[in-house]
Design a protein around this motif. Sequence first.
Motif, short mmCIF file in Angstrom:
data_model
loop_
_atom_site.label_atom_id
_atom_site.label_comp_id
_atom_site.label_asym_id
_atom_site.label_seq_id
_atom_site.Cartn_x
_atom_site.Cartn_y
_atom_site.Cartn_z
N VAL A 15 15.06 -2.66 0.71
CA VAL A 15 15.82 -2.89 -0.67
C VAL A 15 16.81 -1.69 -0.83
O VAL A 15 16.34 -0.78 -0.80
CB VAL A 15 14.71 -2.87 -1.79
CG1 VAL A 15 14.19 -4.08 -2.02
CG2 VAL A 15 13.84 -1.66 -1.86
N PRO A 16 17.91 -1.89 -1.09
CA PRO A 16 19.00 -1.01 -1.34
C PRO A 16 18.69 -0.10 -2.51
O PRO A 16 17.94 -0.66 -3.34
CB PRO A 16 20.36 -1.67 -1.38
CG PRO A 16 19.77 -3.08 -1.85
CD PRO A 16 18.65 -3.30 -1.40
N MET A 17 19.22 0.92 -2.52
CA MET A 17 19.07 1.94 -3.74
C MET A 17 20.11 1.30 -4.79
O MET A 17 21.28 0.83 -4.43
CB MET A 17 19.45 3.36 -3.38
CG MET A 17 19.00 4.29 -4.41
SD MET A 17 19.19 6.12 -3.83
CE MET A 17 20.84 6.59 -3.73
N PRO A 18 19.68 1.28 -6.01
CA PRO A 18 20.47 0.82 -7.15
C PRO A 18 21.76 1.71 -7.22
O PRO A 18 21.82 2.62 -6.76
CB PRO A 18 19.66 0.91 -8.28
CG PRO A 18 18.20 0.84 -8.08
CD PRO A 18 18.24 1.63 -6.43
N GLY A 19 22.69 1.00 -7.59
CA GLY A 19 24.25 1.63 -7.80
C GLY A 19 24.16 2.68 -9.12
O GLY A 19 23.40 2.40 -9.78
N VAL A 20 25.02 3.64 -9.04
CA VAL A 20 25.26 4.52 -10.02
C VAL A 20 25.82 3.81 -11.15
O VAL A 20 26.51 2.97 -10.99
CB VAL A 20 25.79 5.95 -9.38
CG1 VAL A 20 24.90 6.51 -8.46
CG2 VAL A 20 27.30 5.52 -9.09
N SER A 21 25.87 4.51 -12.46
CA SER A 21 26.32 4.06 -13.51
C SER A 21 27.87 4.22 -13.68
O SER A 21 28.26 5.13 -12.56
CB SER A 21 25.81 5.01 -14.72
OG SER A 21 26.23 6.30 -14.49
N ASP A 22 28.54 3.62 -14.21
CA ASP A 22 30.12 3.71 -14.41
C ASP A 22 30.62 4.94 -14.19
O ASP A 22 31.47 5.37 -13.69
CB ASP A 22 30.59 2.76 -15.34
CG ASP A 22 30.44 1.21 -15.23
OD1 ASP A 22 29.89 1.04 -14.01
OD2 ASP A 22 30.52 0.35 -16.11
N ASP A 23 30.10 6.00 -15.15
CA ASP A 23 30.65 7.35 -15.44
C ASP A 23 30.54 7.94 -14.26
O ASP A 23 31.39 8.77 -13.71
CB ASP A 23 30.29 7.87 -16.68
CG ASP A 23 28.62 8.25 -16.58
OD1 ASP A 23 27.90 7.10 -16.21
OD2 ASP A 23 28.15 9.21 -17.05
N VAL A 24 29.30 7.93 -13.39
CA VAL A 24 29.05 8.50 -12.22
C VAL A 24 29.93 8.16 -11.33
O VAL A 24 30.60 8.86 -10.62
CB VAL A 24 27.47 8.62 -11.73
CG1 VAL A 24 27.22 8.99 -10.41
CG2 VAL A 24 26.54 9.30 -12.74
#
Lengths: 216, 216
Positions: free
Chosen positions: B200-209
């Motif tokens: 399973v891939p790591m979840p993406g970061v938030s938009d601001d990050v």
Amino acid sequence: MSPESVTVYGMSTSGNCHKVRLLLEQLGRRFDWVEVDSANGATRTAEYLSKNPNGKVPMLARADGGILVESNAILCWLAEGTSFLPSDAWQRAQALSWLFFEQYSHEPYIAVARFIRGWTPLDSPRRTDLPRLLERGGQALVVMEKHLQDAAWFTGPDYGVADIALFAYTHCADDGGFDLSTYPRITDWLARVRATQAFVPMPGVSDDVAARLASS
Amino acid sequence: MSPESVTVYGMSTSGNCHKVRLLLEQLGRRFDWVEVDSANGATRTAEYLSKNPNGKVPMLARADGGILVESNAILCWLAEGTSFLPSDAWQRAQALSWLFFEQYSHEPYIAVARFIRGWTPLDSPRRTDLPRLLERGGQALVVMEKHLQDAAWFTGPDYGVADIALFAYTHCADDGGFDLSTYPRITDWLARVRATQAFVPMPGVSDDVAARLASS
């Protein structure tokens, strides 16, 4: 059948290296020690890097040429099947947890503060790091002091690998500018470690390092 | 008897936390995930510190209340008795050696560079650390690239805990300013990890990050 003899490449005044010597002595296991002056580039030669590309001490070599690096991995391998490493899986995981704590949250501050104060010139720019190292290292000592409220050892019910790993740089934390007298449970635990069977102290530093520590 | 369910306290976009999720998924083991916003102080509350005095994620809790901290210790405990942790003592020690390498010589540079670029303001004074972090992190990548000359995996003959631990921050090293395209063996190894069963891939970061990473 007694375990085979091993060779340890290490710098005697390095806590990471002394971990390995202390356990080998307490196991009563034969070993050869090859002194490596890692403070002066001896781990950066082509020959050394061919054995350990990460260029660090300690390094363990078996008679068959097999190489193992990382002090705490060496401790675990040597302690396998002995009272120094818990046989219960959950307790062994707790001991491993302290080994990772030591390498991530303790050594990079407490050992590095000692190194900067003892092994770099009195006017080294690295000395500006000392306040941050003292703050972070102090946090690690607080975590240790708290654990010792309810426990005699870090490894588990008995003394073992996690105590050896944490003793390495805690016992000489004063060299880095920490005041161990403000951590009474740690002070008692250090005395318990020193009273274990076949304990050997870490060799003293050279005169020039001692002079620098006294002036820092 | 299937293993008991466990609860993981973690921040999904932290590589150290994703290690635990990835192994649990690959083991097919039931778990609950409690999201902890460690970037915004959630590991510094009195309640959290009462469980983990070191104030870090991930943290694993058993149904009986037992707590285990340190990502790589959690990996070893979960992997015990499975193909993800070698049963041979020497090979297990080699896997442990890579786990300590990851926490000492890799994560403090590669993960911290990513954190500074993505989670601190564009004018943060911590950004002056980036050149040193890139130099040291690059040295860790060189050590990994060299190992992969003769080996497919870090854990041993098979994929396992050391690959999961090193994947955590290597796969997103570009976020920290490293250029993975200059490490062809690492790039191939990352693809092999992604192709393992139940990956399973790591979840993406938030938009601001993401915006900060793009501006760094």
